[in-house]
Design an enzyme around this catalytic site. Structure first.
Site, PDB file in Angstrom:
ATOM      1  N   HIS A  49      -1.228 -62.622  -4.144  1.00  0.00           N
ATOM      2  CA  HIS A  49       0.037 -63.444  -4.225  1.00  0.00           C
ATOM      3  C   HIS A  49       0.680 -63.100  -3.576  1.00  0.00           C
ATOM      4  O   HIS A  49       1.997 -63.561  -2.819  1.00  0.00           O
ATOM      5  CB  HIS A  49       0.642 -62.561  -5.886  1.00  0.00           C
ATOM      6  CG  HIS A  49       0.369 -63.659  -6.584  1.00  0.00           C
ATOM      7  ND1 HIS A  49      -0.851 -62.981  -7.370  1.00  0.00           N
ATOM      8  CD2 HIS A  49       0.581 -64.428  -7.246  1.00  0.00           C
ATOM      9  CE1 HIS A  49      -1.065 -63.726  -8.536  1.00  0.00           C
ATOM     10  NE2 HIS A  49      -0.182 -65.002  -8.717  1.00  0.00           N
ATOM     11  N   GLY A  50       0.518 -61.788  -1.921  1.00  0.00           N
ATOM     12  CA  GLY A  50       1.758 -61.610  -1.431  1.00  0.00           C
ATOM     13  C   GLY A  50       1.811 -60.690  -0.833  1.00  0.00           C
ATOM     14  O   GLY A  50       0.353 -59.250  -1.627  1.00  0.00           O
TER      15      GLY A  50
END
Length: 404
Positions: free
Chosen positions: A335-336
């Site tokens: 996701h990051g």
């Protein structure tokens, strides 16, 4: 040319429905016009990556060429004798498959500019490619038709954000047209999903994401310093963001499924009433299902099997626990690279391990623990609020509240 992002602009749906008319007519007569569908899909890809998105379009073309070559080489290698004994070739193919996505994901750590390799949908195309490589290794996929491979990767209803389909399942639908009776059923479901998608994304998503969330965010920032920011407006942020996240993404997914159905392809559903889950494992069997099942099948199960095969840990319980932390740690990083995504992933790993421990405890004490409608409702209530808290972490608002 118009720059239209998938399912975001009303004009996108106008062009979409106009372009689908020949497809729908053909389907009702039991015929699939593949040449028209390919041209139609190409047209909408151009709409997505036109104008200021053209650098992403060039990255997509490069990505497709690279992965077509990669899958072709690995499929050809698999036809050789004793190829299954050389596991390093398989590992290298997987590493090369995820390399472009890895570069894109970690570029922000070293540069203020986005990677030149990035484009809308690179994650979901990578999941498709890596899944194919793994199924070629397993022998589930015997051969690859590269025209179908391109149609599978570039199937435009799902290209940007899924749902994630599987190559064999997609081909089963795409290689033939449904019967008129079957298509009538698909058409009816598609219209229902389109209407439900509009309710979710453009009405409820707007209510929670545009009206309520900014309101509570503003109040929570004003209340900053009140017991470390733990205030009623922060509760409002948690619930409004959670509802927005669900309705926006579930609405998008319903659009993708509906358009797929109109094209005679039964793309898998992504959500199944996740907020009535009775524990966190049940939640992940209902939330973003195509992604969670992909991570389960291609990361968790294979990692756990690898650990057991090499006898890294004797205890199956400990093996499963490590597997969950690896699984959700990777999911968080995907996701990051920021702390709140990673914490979100590890938090869910902890929750699943605690759930497993509770299930084992219940089995040993099933005669002494109550089990009725009240306990079930309580478990749904606790799961819902725990999930909403995890989405508060995921939102990054706590980073803004406490560290900026």
């Amino acid at each position: 040319m118009l720059n239209l992002q998938p399912y975001e602009n009303p004009m996108y749906f106008v062009y979409l429905l106009i372009g689908l008319v020949p497809v729908i007519i053909g389907m009702f007569h039991g015929r699939r016009h593949r040449i028209y569908e390919s041209i139609f899909s190409l047209f909408f890809l151009v709409l997505i990556f036109d104008a200021d998105k053209w650098p992403q379009g060039k990255a997509l073309i490069l990505y497709i060429a690279y992965n077509t070559l990669l899958v072709w080489l690995y499929a050809k290698y698999r036809t050789k004798e004793n190829s299954s004994n050389k596991t390093w070739v398989f590992y290298m193919a997987v590493i090369l498959g995820i390399a472009p996505l890895t570069v894109v994901k970690f570029t922000p750590l070293f540069s203020t500019h986005p990677s030149l390799l990035g484009f809308l949908g690179i994650s979901y195309l990578t999941f498709k490619v890596v899944g194919m490589i793994m199924e070629l290794r397993d022998g589930a996929i015997k051969e690859v038709n590269f025209v179908r491979f391109l149609q599978f990767l570039l199937f435009f209803p799902t290209i940007s954000s899924g749902p994630i389909d599987r190559y064999r399942r997609f081909l089963k639908d795409y290689d033939s047209a449904p019967t008129p009776e079957k298509y009538t059923e698909l058409f009816s479901k598609a219209i229902h999903y389109l209407m439900l998608g509009f309710l979710y994304k453009f009405i409820l998503g707007y209510l929670f994401g545009t009206l309520l969330y900014p309101h509570y965010e503003h109040l929570a920032l004003l209340a900053h310093g009140n017991f470390l920011g733990l205030s009623w407006p922060l509760v409002g942020v948690m619930y409004s963001y959670s509802m927005y996240l669900f309705f926006d993404f579930a609405g998008y997914s319903l659009f993708a499924v509906a358009i797929s159905y109109l094209m005679g392809v039964e793309t898998p559903m992504n959500f199944n009433k996740p907020f009535i889950s009775y524990n966190i494992k049940d939640f992940w069997n209902r939330w973003h299902m195509s992604l969670s099942f992909w991570f389960r099948d291609y990361i968790y199960m294979r990692f756990v099997f690898f650990m057991m095969k090499h006898k890294w840990v004797k205890s199956r319980v400990v093996t499963a626990a490590i597997g969950y932390f690896v699984l959700f740690g990777i999911m968080g990083i995907w996701h990051g690279e920021t702390w709140y995504y990673i914490v979100y992933g590890l938090f869910h790993a902890l929750l699943i391990n605690l759930t497993d421990a509770w299930i084992r405890f219940k089995k040993k004490h099933k005669d002494s623990l109550p089990s009725n409608k009240f306990t079930y409702a309580l478990s749904v209530f606790l799961t819902f609020n725990t999930v909403c808290f995890s989405f508060l972490i995921f939102s990054g608002f706590l980073d803004k509240l406490w560290f900026h």
